[in-house]
Design an enzyme around this catalytic site. Structure first.
Site, mmCIF file in Angstrom:
data_model
loop_
_atom_site.group_PDB
_atom_site.id
_atom_site.type_symbol
_atom_site.label_atom_id
_atom_site.label_comp_id
_atom_site.label_asym_id
_atom_site.label_seq_id
_atom_site.Cartn_x
_atom_site.Cartn_y
_atom_site.Cartn_z
ATOM 1 N N GLY A 97 6.193 7.647 0.638
ATOM 2 C CA GLY A 97 7.162 8.027 1.675
ATOM 3 C C GLY A 97 8.006 6.829 2.106
ATOM 4 O O GLY A 97 9.237 6.916 2.207
ATOM 5 N N LYS A 98 7.340 5.708 2.326
ATOM 6 C CA LYS A 98 8.080 4.528 2.798
ATOM 7 C C LYS A 98 8.707 3.761 1.643
ATOM 8 O O LYS A 98 9.708 3.077 1.819
ATOM 9 C CB LYS A 98 7.162 3.633 3.633
ATOM 10 C CG LYS A 98 6.696 4.358 4.881
ATOM 11 C CD LYS A 98 5.790 3.546 5.753
ATOM 12 C CE LYS A 98 5.098 4.442 6.762
ATOM 13 N NZ LYS A 98 4.091 5.365 6.165
ATOM 14 N N ASP A 102 1.544 -1.113 4.900
ATOM 15 C CA ASP A 102 1.261 0.158 5.593
ATOM 16 C C ASP A 102 -0.205 0.451 5.270
ATOM 17 O O ASP A 102 -0.521 1.187 4.348
ATOM 18 C CB ASP A 102 2.203 1.237 5.047
ATOM 19 C CG ASP A 102 2.142 2.519 5.847
ATOM 20 O OD1 ASP A 102 1.941 2.443 7.071
ATOM 21 O OD2 ASP A 102 2.291 3.603 5.248
ATOM 22 N N ASP A 106 -4.682 -4.133 -6.367
ATOM 23 C CA ASP A 106 -5.411 -4.306 -5.110
ATOM 24 C C ASP A 106 -4.633 -5.327 -4.275
ATOM 25 O O ASP A 106 -4.504 -6.484 -4.679
ATOM 26 C CB ASP A 106 -6.832 -4.804 -5.430
ATOM 27 C CG ASP A 106 -7.657 -5.022 -4.178
ATOM 28 O OD1 ASP A 106 -7.081 -5.003 -3.069
ATOM 29 O OD2 ASP A 106 -8.871 -5.217 -4.317
ATOM 30 N N CYS A 110 0.896 -1.184 0.000
ATOM 31 C CA CYS A 110 0.000 0.000 0.000
ATOM 32 C C CYS A 110 0.919 1.214 0.000
ATOM 33 O O CYS A 110 1.204 1.788 1.047
ATOM 34 C CB CYS A 110 -0.874 -0.006 1.253
ATOM 35 S SG CYS A 110 -1.814 -1.523 1.470
ATOM 36 N N CYS A 155 -1.374 4.386 10.771
ATOM 37 C CA CYS A 155 -1.258 5.689 11.444
ATOM 38 C C CYS A 155 -2.514 5.907 12.288
ATOM 39 O O CYS A 155 -3.135 6.966 12.205
ATOM 40 C CB CYS A 155 -1.026 6.811 10.446
ATOM 41 S SG CYS A 155 -2.207 6.834 9.110
HETATM 42 C C1 SAM Z 1 -1.482 4.791 4.826
HETATM 43 S S1 SAM Z 1 -1.545 5.019 3.126
HETATM 44 C C2 SAM Z 1 0.062 4.492 2.640
HETATM 45 C C3 SAM Z 1 1.139 5.502 2.878
HETATM 46 C C4 SAM Z 1 2.446 5.115 2.222
HETATM 47 N N1 SAM Z 1 2.895 3.800 2.613
HETATM 48 C C5 SAM Z 1 3.545 6.121 2.504
HETATM 49 O O1 SAM Z 1 4.369 5.899 3.383
HETATM 50 O O2 SAM Z 1 3.588 7.155 1.830
HETATM 51 C C6 SAM Z 1 -2.522 3.680 2.614
HETATM 52 C C7 SAM Z 1 -2.581 3.500 1.105
HETATM 53 O O3 SAM Z 1 -3.284 2.268 0.874
HETATM 54 C C8 SAM Z 1 -3.927 2.386 -0.377
HETATM 55 N N2 SAM Z 1 -4.916 1.289 -0.436
HETATM 56 C C9 SAM Z 1 -6.147 1.224 0.088
HETATM 57 N N3 SAM Z 1 -6.710 0.016 -0.160
HETATM 58 C C10 SAM Z 1 -5.787 -0.694 -0.846
HETATM 59 C C11 SAM Z 1 -5.772 -1.998 -1.420
HETATM 60 N N4 SAM Z 1 -6.806 -2.831 -1.283
HETATM 61 N N5 SAM Z 1 -4.668 -2.400 -2.081
HETATM 62 C C12 SAM Z 1 -3.599 -1.558 -2.235
HETATM 63 N N6 SAM Z 1 -3.568 -0.311 -1.739
HETATM 64 C C13 SAM Z 1 -4.640 0.110 -1.047
HETATM 65 C C14 SAM Z 1 -4.482 3.787 -0.365
HETATM 66 O O4 SAM Z 1 -4.704 4.243 -1.687
HETATM 67 C C15 SAM Z 1 -3.362 4.560 0.341
HETATM 68 O O5 SAM Z 1 -2.510 5.159 -0.596
#
Ligand code: SAM
Length: 464
Positions: free
Chosen positions: A280-281, A346, A327, A275, A399
């Site tokens: 950032g990560k 994440d 996904d 995700c 978070c």
């Molecule tokens: C907490 S943010 C991630 C922040 C990121 N890791 C960073 O450090 O910048 C969660 C991310 O999960 C994505 N997301 C939500 N459901 C998801 C899924 N089923 N599969 C993949 N990504 C998903 C969202 O679009 C969002 O960008």
């Protein structure tokens, strides 16, 4: 989410800080815009005159930060609060914010401007209504302390008014952590959000020099109490610094950066970032695995992939990162089992740990969402876990500081995956973690521990 669109650039009263703040808050209260995106839109299109940009930003974020308390105040003088138009509530709230929380703006200026806006956006009657409501409010409660001291002595309600943390959240945290800790959490969440920069791994040796250069260029800073390779920036926007543009530093909350430090991948590893957006990560993972490794960055949101690409390019890790839309709860079918040395999940979450950074997340929280999010978080973990090699590590991070999305997810995952175990965070992390964090079963950073965002990290190891 839509955004306010203007066929013509606003002018006159419509281009003032207070008018545009009312429009932005109206969209956010109606659930039709995210505050950060909307503010960026207004500023980048110069819909507000240059001299009013700072005041506009302050009015929007300040009103949202104190939304709960301002709403409780207005309910005292508005009999038909629920039936009042959202734009009018936005106008009244941002006016009350100026009276109760900003110094140096005289009441007549606040009221006169609000009345002009109400007449322009509505009509003469709403202008008179705005005048009467605000004058009545300021006369009845000259200060916020006057209002709070006149409320019933229920300690949870008083804390919610003092810190503008909605009462349901005060009750939730009290049940989970007790009232004393809840007070500390609520007070930390009422502080302004900090801006932190993380120094790229290639420059860890030059940390003192980097701190000095930033300070010399107008970004005074100090070391983080939480993450050794982070600096807290006390003034200015470090995204405008040369070091940021050159990819030597990046903006990242200090608690958030610990997730990758705890995964601690080796040079040459293959890592899945399930995700990843805005990346950032991903950048951090790219720094750890180096040019001989590979990071596969996935995110479900197509429109956020460009943010990952920009970040990895600026931070010079694009060679070792590939980005795909996907996904994560379907990724199990995309790769053979045991493809990765390490996995970071994440996860999408309620973002409760970010309340002070994104004050609109405090609005409209439905506690049933926590259970729905738990389901998604477990689906992602269940799906990606077969892709981890034996003896590989998986970090699950969020978070948020809710039990439903943190401990309960880890416990439920472990119950159905006997080949995984929770790994305590021990001596291996001495270089990147403060001693007080070593030997924890998981990291649960509450906002008052280090005056940071709230964050959770669990390290899971697959048996060999
Ligand atoms: C907490 S943010 C991630 C922040 C990121 N890791 C960073 O450090 O910048 C969660 C991310 O999960 C994505 N997301 C939500 N459901 C998801 C899924 N089923 N599969 C993949 N990504 C998903 C969202 O679009 C969002 O960008």
């Amino acid at each position: 989410m839509k955004s306010a669109t203007h066929s013509n650039k606003p002018s006159g009263l419509k281009a003032s800080a207070r008018y545009q703040a009312m429009e932005t808050l109206n969209l956010v209260y109606k659930g039709e815009a995210f505050v950060n995106q909307e503010v960026n839109q207004v500023l980048s299109h110069s819909w507000v005159v240059d001299s009013d940009r700072d005041l506009y930003t302050r009015l929007v974020y300040g009103s949202l930060q104190f939304h709960w308390t301002l709403q409780e105040l207005l309910k005292q003088v508005l009999k038909r609060y629920k039936r009042t138009k959202k734009w009018l509530l936005a106008l009244l709230e941002s006016s009350a914010y100026q009276h109760y929380y900003l110094d140096a703006i005289p009441d007549h200026a606040i009221v006169d401007e609000a009345v002009r806006i109400a007449k322009k956006r509505g009509n003469q009657t709403l202008g008179r209504f705005t005048n009467g409501t605000l004058r009545n409010l300021f006369r009845t409660y000259p200060t916020i302390e006057d209002f709070i001291s006149q409320q019933a002595s229920d300690q949870a309600y008083v804390l919610s008014l003092e810190t503008s943390l909605p009462l349901d959240w005060v009750k939730y945290f009290t049940q989970r952590f007790g009232f004393e800790t809840t007070q500390q959490i609520a007070q930390a969440m009422a502080e302004p959000a900090q801006v932190n920069v993380r120094i790229s791994r290639d420059y860890w040796q030059n940390q003192d020099k980097i701190s000095q250069i930033l300070a010399d260029q107008g970004f005074p800073n100090q070391s983080s109490d939480l993450a050794p390779h982070q600096l807290k920036v006390k003034a200015g926007n470090p995204a405008q610094s040369e070091l940021f543009k050159k990819g030597i530093i990046t903006i990242q909350d200090e608690a958030a950066s610990l997730a990758v430090d705890i995964l601690n991948p080796k040079a040459g590893d293959w890592v899945l970032d399930a995700c990843a957006a805005p990346g950032g990560k991903t950048v951090q993972l790219g720094e750890y695995v180096g040019k001989t490794g590979q990071v596969l960055a996935f995110d479900i949101a197509e429109n956020k992939l460009a943010l990952i690409a920009d970040n990895v390019k600026r931070m010079h890790v694009d060679q070792q990162v590939s980005i795909q839309q996907g996904d994560a709860s379907q990724l199990g079918r995309k790769f053979p089992a045991e493809s990765f040395d390490g996995i970071l999940v994440d996860a999408p979450c309620s973002g409760v740990g970010l309340f002070r950074r994104k004050p609109d997340t405090k609005l409209n929280k439905d506690f049933q969402d926590l259970k729905n999010l738990q389901k998604i978080q477990l689906e992602i973990l269940n799906n990606v876990s077969p892709l981890l090699k034996k003896a590989g590590r998986l970090v699950y991070s969020t978070c948020t500081i809710t039990a439903e999305e943190n401990w309960q997810v880890v416990e439920k995952f472990l119950t159905t995956h006997p080949d995984f175990a929770l790994k305590a965070i021990g001596a291996e992390w001495q270089e990147v973690l403060k001693p007080s964090l070593i030997n924890a079963a998981c990291l649960e950073i509450l906002p008052h521990h280090f005056n940071s965002d709230g964050f959770f990290v669990a390290l899971l190891e697959k048996q060999s």
